[in-house]
Design a protein around this motif. Structure first.
Motif, PDB file in Angstrom:
ATOM      1  N   GLU A  94       0.767  -1.210  -0.111  1.00 15.36           N
ATOM      2  CA  GLU A  94       0.098   0.033   0.041  1.00 15.36           C
ATOM      3  C   GLU A  94       0.806   1.360  -0.125  1.00 15.36           C
ATOM      4  O   GLU A  94       1.679   1.214   0.929  1.00 15.36           O
ATOM      5  N   PRO A  95       0.606   2.337  -0.927  1.00 14.22           N
ATOM      6  CA  PRO A  95       1.484   3.282  -1.051  1.00 14.22           C
ATOM      7  C   PRO A  95       0.845   4.422   0.279  1.00 14.22           C
ATOM      8  O   PRO A  95      -0.334   4.390   0.557  1.00 14.22           O
ATOM      9  N   PHE A  96       1.840   4.994   0.525  1.00 13.37           N
ATOM     10  CA  PHE A  96       1.743   6.135   1.589  1.00 13.37           C
ATOM     11  C   PHE A  96       0.512   7.048   1.459  1.00 13.37           C
ATOM     12  O   PHE A  96      -0.058   7.531   2.415  1.00 13.37           O
ATOM     13  N   TYR A  97       0.119   7.434   0.194  1.00 13.71           N
ATOM     14  CA  TYR A  97      -0.844   8.306   0.097  1.00 13.71           C
ATOM     15  C   TYR A  97      -2.209   7.677   0.384  1.00 13.71           C
ATOM     16  O   TYR A  97      -3.299   8.560   0.271  1.00 13.71           O
ATOM     17  N   ALA A  98      -2.339   6.468   0.265  1.00 11.56           N
ATOM     18  CA  ALA A  98      -3.669   5.867   0.553  1.00 11.56           C
ATOM     19  C   ALA A  98      -4.163   6.219   2.104  1.00 11.56           C
ATOM     20  O   ALA A  98      -5.031   6.557   2.415  1.00 11.56           O
ATOM     21  N   LYS A  99      -2.832   6.220   2.827  1.00 15.32           N
ATOM     22  CA  LYS A  99      -2.935   6.524   4.314  1.00 15.32           C
ATOM     23  C   LYS A  99      -3.427   8.045   4.536  1.00 15.32           C
ATOM     24  O   LYS A  99      -4.116   8.444   5.182  1.00 15.32           O
ATOM     25  N   LEU A 100      -2.711   8.954   3.439  1.00 18.62           N
ATOM     26  CA  LEU A 100      -3.043  10.237   3.534  1.00 18.62           C
ATOM     27  C   LEU A 100      -4.567  10.503   3.467  1.00 18.62           C
ATOM     28  O   LEU A 100      -4.923  11.165   3.816  1.00 18.62           O
ATOM     29  N   GLU A 101      -5.095   9.756   2.480  1.00 20.78           N
ATOM     30  CA  GLU A 101      -6.463   9.938   2.126  1.00 20.78           C
ATOM     31  C   GLU A 101      -7.330   9.588   3.436  1.00 20.78           C
ATOM     32  O   GLU A 101      -8.350  10.191   3.735  1.00 20.78           O
ATOM     33  N   ARG A 102      -6.977   8.485   4.018  1.00 16.14           N
ATOM     34  CA  ARG A 102      -7.790   8.159   5.067  1.00 16.14           C
ATOM     35  C   ARG A 102      -7.484   9.150   6.145  1.00 16.14           C
ATOM     36  O   ARG A 102      -8.590   9.408   7.191  1.00 16.14           O
ATOM     37  N   ASN A 103      -6.670   9.971   6.285  1.00 20.84           N
ATOM     38  CA  ASN A 103      -6.449  11.070   7.364  1.00 20.84           C
ATOM     39  C   ASN A 103      -7.077  12.239   6.716  1.00 20.84           C
ATOM     40  O   ASN A 103      -6.773  13.499   7.346  1.00 20.84           O
ATOM     41  N   GLY A 104      -7.965  12.249   5.562  1.00 22.12           N
ATOM     42  CA  GLY A 104      -8.604  13.355   5.318  1.00 22.12           C
ATOM     43  C   GLY A 104      -8.108  14.314   4.184  1.00 22.12           C
ATOM     44  O   GLY A 104      -8.556  15.353   3.757  1.00 22.12           O
ATOM     45  N   VAL A 105      -6.846  13.721   3.605  1.00 19.47           N
ATOM     46  CA  VAL A 105      -6.088  14.499   2.603  1.00 19.47           C
ATOM     47  C   VAL A 105      -6.971  14.299   1.163  1.00 19.47           C
ATOM     48  O   VAL A 105      -6.897  13.317   0.979  1.00 19.47           O
ATOM     49  N   ARG A 106      -6.991  15.433   0.481  1.00 18.24           N
ATOM     50  CA  ARG A 106      -7.503  14.948  -0.836  1.00 18.24           C
ATOM     51  C   ARG A 106      -6.280  14.776  -1.820  1.00 18.24           C
ATOM     52  O   ARG A 106      -5.197  15.587  -1.933  1.00 18.24           O
ATOM     53  N   VAL A 107      -6.310  13.739  -2.396  1.00 16.40           N
ATOM     54  CA  VAL A 107      -5.108  13.045  -3.134  1.00 16.40           C
ATOM     55  C   VAL A 107      -5.311  12.721  -4.469  1.00 16.40           C
ATOM     56  O   VAL A 107      -6.390  12.434  -5.053  1.00 16.40           O
ATOM     57  N   THR A 108      -4.553  13.216  -5.616  1.00 16.14           N
ATOM     58  CA  THR A 108      -4.350  12.794  -6.962  1.00 16.14           C
ATOM     59  C   THR A 108      -2.962  12.215  -7.201  1.00 16.14           C
ATOM     60  O   THR A 108      -2.124  12.992  -6.957  1.00 16.14           O
ATOM     61  N   ALA A 109      -3.012  11.097  -7.884  1.00 18.99           N
ATOM     62  CA  ALA A 109      -1.790  10.317  -8.129  1.00 18.99           C
ATOM     63  C   ALA A 109      -1.935   9.680  -9.597  1.00 18.99           C
ATOM     64  O   ALA A 109      -2.934   9.082 -10.034  1.00 18.99           O
TER      65      ALA A 109
END
Length: 494
Positions: A94-109
């Motif tokens: 799992e990439p770290f930005y999946a955890k970012l998203e679970r913490n409320g960060v809006r992500v585009t990859a």
């Protein structure tokens, strides 16, 4: 450097970009120069020195290969006794930005390499559109997005790397494909930035990676020459595309990280000898262990491997460019595993990039294993002697720098997936003949079309509020980058 928490962060990856090459041509790369002059430069230490293909999962999981287990896009599966493509059901990561998203960060990859599936739920993720080693067709977590991208931008023209020698005409075509691909990636990145608001954005340009392997200026005399300045042409186009991305970002509100996880240089790998060397090592070990092998001798050469040594590169290129990935993977597997009688095969060479990978056929770990612990120790000693005895047949220079036995050097949840031994080569030019007092003479030729190959160090340039302009900072490891992102966006531990 006095970095402060910021509401947005953008990572722009330039896969396998060589910083020394960028420095040499900085006057022709205005956007690299712009970021370098306005940011903090750090050198990045990576896992590429030994496990060349491990850098992207090491980066995005913030863990080492012995934990995530991924070191190449095609790896040895001990339960199937074959080489197979890495998949998410086999080695999930799992990439770290999946955890970012679970913490409320809006992500585009977009196009983070070695992505076997998408991981975001609410954000936007596109994988395998234009990467050096695609794991699948282009995919997205957003319904119909991959289809819409292909309709609007077309397919990325880079495609899969086919490891054969190329003509000058083919090298010109590859250069042109990479130039077109870099422009598409820049335009697509800008389009995704405008399509949905995000707090964290990551995009990766793969064109310098492919160019480094195929178009590197310093190749062997036996290799066809690429067009003049072909490598620089690709870097120029990527530089322009980076500028397109930067212009789409509100730099007053965004920290930018421009990075490459590892570099590139002239190809001095000797991996084209590896399978023949292993044949000789295994035969010699069988002769030393008559109580184990009896009159049997390891049978080690399959039909596919023999064919690949005699079929013209042009025909291999033609066939490989027209068959599905599953067929190519099957051919790769057969070229490494066919012909082996596992009851009498102590070890084999594996597919790799610069370093040489060796896998032991261990009893209790491999499905058909034959080496027990005592025999393994004897085999390791014999194998080390054989490899360290290898010399260039023309100059008598050693070709092996060191052999790393990973059971002695690594311990982790997936360390049993890794190669058991990793051979690092000396930097001398690839010879056509090697000699050994233990295993005799082996002849071979570099025919994979790679003029360049990996170097272990990368770079990171961080630009934004709170970061000094045009300064250097201490090196860090690529496993530390995820924590830097979490520090900036959330102020918490990864």
């Amino acid at each position: 450097m006095n970095a402060t928490k910021t509401p947005k962060l953008a990572m722009i990856g330039v896969d396998a970009a060589e910083f020394s090459f960028i420095q040499t041509h900085l006057s022709e790369l205005p956007n690299f120069s712009r970021v370098l002059g306005n940011g903090v430069l750090r050198r990045l230490k990576s896992t590429s020195a030994l496990l060349n293909g491990s850098v992207w999962p090491t980066f995005y999981t913030a863990s080492n290969p012995q934990d995530h287990g991924i070191y190449h896009h095609i790896q040895w599966d001990p339960q199937r006794m074959k080489m197979r493509r890495v998949t998410a059901d086999w080695l999930p990561a799992e990439p770290f930005y999946a955890k970012l998203e679970r913490n409320g960060v809006r992500v585009t990859a977009l196009d983070v390499p070695v992505s076997m599936r998408t991981h975001l739920d609410n954000g936007t993720e596109v994988t395998n559109f234009g990467v050096h080693d695609p794991f699948s067709e282009p995919r997205s977590n957003q319904r119909n997005l991959a289809r819409d991208i292909l309709r609007q931008f077309g397919a990325h023209p880079m495609g899969c790397e086919i490891p054969v020698d190329r003509t000058e005409r083919e090298l010109r075509r590859i250069r042109d494909q990479l130039l077109a691909g870099a422009k598409i990636k820049g335009d697509l990145s800008r389009w995704l930035l405008g399509a949905r608001e995000c707090d964290f954005f990551i995009t990766v340009f793969a064109e310098c990676h492919r160019a480094g392997h195929v178009l590197w200026p310093d190749g062997l005399q036996s290799q066809a020459s690429p067009p003049p300045s072909a490598e620089l042409d690709v870097y120029r186009q990527v530089d322009q595309a980076v500028g397109v991305v930067l212009d789409a970002i509100d730099l007053s509100q965004t920290i930018v990280m421009l990075f490459s996880l590892h570099g590139m240089g002239v190809n001095n790998s000797k991996n084209y000898f590896l399978q023949d060397i292993m044949d000789r090592v295994n035969e010699g070990f069988a002769a030393r262990e008559p109580g184990v092998f009896g009159s049997a001798r390891p049978k080690q050469r399959g039909v596919i491997r023999s064919l690949m040594e005699v079929v013209p590169a042009s025909l291999q290129n033609l066939v490989a460019s027209r068959v599905p990935a599953a067929v190519k993977d099957a051919v790769v597997d057969r070229s490494y595993t066919a012909g082996h009688d596992w009851a009498y095969t102590p070890a084999i060479g594996l597919r790799s990039d610069w370093s040489g990978y060796i896998r032991f056929n261990l009893r209790g770990r491999e499905r058909d294993g034959m080496l027990d612990d005592d025999m393994r120790r004897r085999y390791e000693d014999w194998m080390r002697q054989c490899f360290m005895s290898l010399r260039d047949g023309a100059t008598d220079e050693p070709i092996v720098d060191e052999i790393h036995f990973t059971n002695d050097e690594t311990s982790g949840a997936r360390s049993s997936i890794l190669p058991d031994a990793i051979v690092t080569w000396t930097p001398i030019a690839p010879p056509s003949r090697i000699i050994s007092t233990l295993i005799g003479t082996v002849e071979g030729q570099l025919t994979d079309g790679r003029r360049g190959n990996h170097r272990s160090d990368g770079f990171l340039i961080t630009m934004g509020a709170g970061f000094d302009h045009g300064t250097d900072a201490d090196p860090i490891h690529i496993t530390e980058l995820a924590q830097m992102v979490f520090d900036q966006l959330l102020g918490t531990k990864f």
